[in-house]
Scaffold this active site. Structure first.
Site, PDB file in Angstrom:
ATOM      1  N   HIS A 234      -0.226 -12.765  -2.046  1.00 45.84           N
ATOM      2  CA  HIS A 234       0.869 -13.713  -2.365  1.00 45.84           C
ATOM      3  C   HIS A 234       1.705 -13.922  -1.096  1.00 45.84           C
ATOM      4  CE1 HIS A 234       3.652 -15.954  -4.694  1.00 45.84           C
ATOM      5  NE2 HIS A 234       4.221 -15.028  -5.422  1.00 45.84           N
ATOM      6  N   HIS A 273      -6.292 -21.147  -2.946  1.00 43.77           N
ATOM      7  CA  HIS A 273      -5.088 -21.187  -3.786  1.00 43.77           C
ATOM      8  C   HIS A 273      -5.541 -21.289  -5.233  1.00 43.77           C
ATOM      9  CE1 HIS A 273      -1.156 -22.356  -5.327  1.00 43.77           C
ATOM     10  NE2 HIS A 273      -0.666 -21.923  -4.176  1.00 43.77           N
ATOM     11  N   ASP A 330       0.713 -20.445   3.742  1.00 35.69           N
ATOM     12  CA  ASP A 330       0.847 -19.271   4.628  1.00 35.69           C
ATOM     13  C   ASP A 330       0.032 -19.384   5.903  1.00 35.69           C
ATOM     14  OD1 ASP A 330       0.962 -17.692   1.571  1.00 35.69           O
ATOM     15  OD2 ASP A 330       2.587 -17.560   3.035  1.00 35.69           O
TER      16      ASP A 330
END
Ligand code: SDX
Length: 396
Positions: A234, A273, A330
């Site tokens: 995460h 994702h 990210d």
């Protein structure tokens, strides 16, 4: 109302929540906050307006924005017990562990905002709810700046050093290093905070909603959100991406690395994702911002060459194309944080700083729900049918 409260066979075994804050279409790579596309929000407003929009449901007028910023900049004193908790940790401790402890200390220090001390009324009346929201929004940058300075071996600033009526990002950078901030640095941080602000029912936000549903105070709910975000799958991914890029080292090593990913000996961090089976719209914006930051700082980090070539190669490789694996938020954020002078273990803390606006918005929305109930996800029991008799000791 509308969606099933806690469980529906179509939702496998996770709880289903209804919310009006953020909409995502993973197939089309769409992200909207209260109906506004993220691309337009980043172009036209800042994190202060976005946090107001997420929490209160409408973009602020100039007057409301000034009040929102002023209310937060008047609450910049770090409670003594929170300062003691932060400084009790070794400077080498992971800052996410320190953040969890600091938020728990906030829960113990702000008793007037804790239903355990004052009863449920604190959240049922508008004044109490607003006080909790403003206290939480203003405490996050103060705590995160204090953790940064402690882990960098620097003294923690006293509250008075903070200029009033500044934007959230400028106030935070001032608490970080006290100096005059480069406008460009504050602007980049503002965009990163916006891109991390909310993302509907991601793991950490659902954790905050779960905890909020028990009636626990906002700071304890945020502890749960930070703990979930800490995980490398995460929010911890931005830290793992930078370590992965550093391990790859240069573009010549990319083919061998990707072969290891396909053999499941490595994971391509910053890719994939649960919802986006297309490009994460935030990744596109961050990639553009990364290029702009390197024009400002004048150097191009060799890691951005590795990242760009890694992305280009993966997006042409059937293994990733067939699994609809694209860069997520990210993939590039860590490179920018590094260019801004942050260490990798601090990246998820910066993620939490932006996401705190979304957590508070979902906490507030949950409390507004007249038929809210405690979260209790349905279980699909797959154990032994039973009943069966316990065998005598001699037979075991
Ligand atoms: C965030 O939910 C949110 O909104 C989160 C977030 C937010 O704003 O809150 O967007 C922030 O957490 C972004 C994600 C950051 N995490 C990473 O970058 C870690 C690397 N990514 C993966 O671990 C993975 O993609 C997840 C955890 C993000 C999503 O996992 P899923 O949807 O459960 O996907 P999966 O594990 O079912 O994978 C499907 C297939 C599998 O292959 P097969 O077993 O079917 O052959 O894709 C493969 C996986 O092995 N796969 C990957 C991969 N991600 C999935 N293979 C290599 N590298 C990867 N990154």
């Amino acid at each position: 109302a509308g969606l099933p409260r806690l469980y529906d066979p179509g939702f496998a075994t996770t709880a289903a929540y209804s919310s009006s804050i953020t909409f995502i279409d993973g197939g089309k790579g769409i992200l909207r906050h209260r109906g506004y596309p993220i691309e337009q929000l980043v172009d036209k407003v800042g994190f202060d307006e976005l946090s107001y929009l997420l929490i209160f449901g409408a973009l602020p007028t100039a007057y409301n924005l000034a009040l929102w910023q002023q209310a937060q900049s008047q609450r910049v004193t770090l409670p003594t017990c929170v300062r003691s908790v932060i400084t009790a940790f070794s400077p080498s401790a992971h800052p996410m562990s320190i953040l969890i402890a600091a938020l728990s200390a906030m829960s113990a220090s702000r008793t007037s905002l804790n239903p355990a001390y004052s009863g449920q009324t604190v959240y049922s009346d508008a004044a109490g709810r607003r006080e909790a929201i403003v206290t939480c929004m203003s405490a996050m940058p103060v705590i995160v700046a204090a953790i940064y300075r402690h882990t960098a071996g620097l003294p923690i600033f006293s509250a008075s050093a903070v200029p009033h009526k500044q934007s959230f990002a400028t106030r935070f950078l001032h608490m970080l290093n006290g100096g005059d901030q480069s406008k460009s640095l504050a602007n980049t941080l503002d965009i990163l905070l916006m891109l991390h602000a909310d993302h509907e029912q991601n793991c950490s936000t659902s954790a905050v909603r779960h905890l909020s549903s028990s009636g626990v105070d906002i700071f304890s709910s945020m502890c749960g959100g930070v703990a979930a975000l800490y995980g490398p799958l995460h929010g911890g991914a931005c830290e793992s991406v930078l370590r992965m890029l550093t391990r790859i080292g240069n573009v010549d090593n990319i083919p061998n690395f990707l072969e290891r990913v396909k053999r499941r000996q490595e994971r391509l961090m910053g890719f994939g994702h649960r919802i986006y089976k297309n490009y994460d719209p935030r990744a596109r914006i961050i990639q553009q911002e990364a290029r702009r930051v390197f024009e400002v700082v004048g150097t191009v980090d060799p890691l951005i060459q590795v990242a760009t070539e890694l992305e280009r190669t993966a997006l042409q490789d059937d293994f990733f194309v067939q699994r609809k694996l694209y860069p997520n938020v990210d993939f590039y954020s860590g490179i920018i944080y590094k260019a801004m002078g942050f260490e990798p273990q601090f990246f998820p803390v910066l993620f939490a700083l932006g996401r705190s606006a979304g957590w508070i918005a979902h906490w507030n929305e949950f409390l507004d729900d007249p038929d809210r109930r405690i979260a209790r996800p349905h279980q699909l029991y797959i154990g032994v049918k039973g009943p069966r008799d316990v065998p005598d000791v001699t037979q075991r």
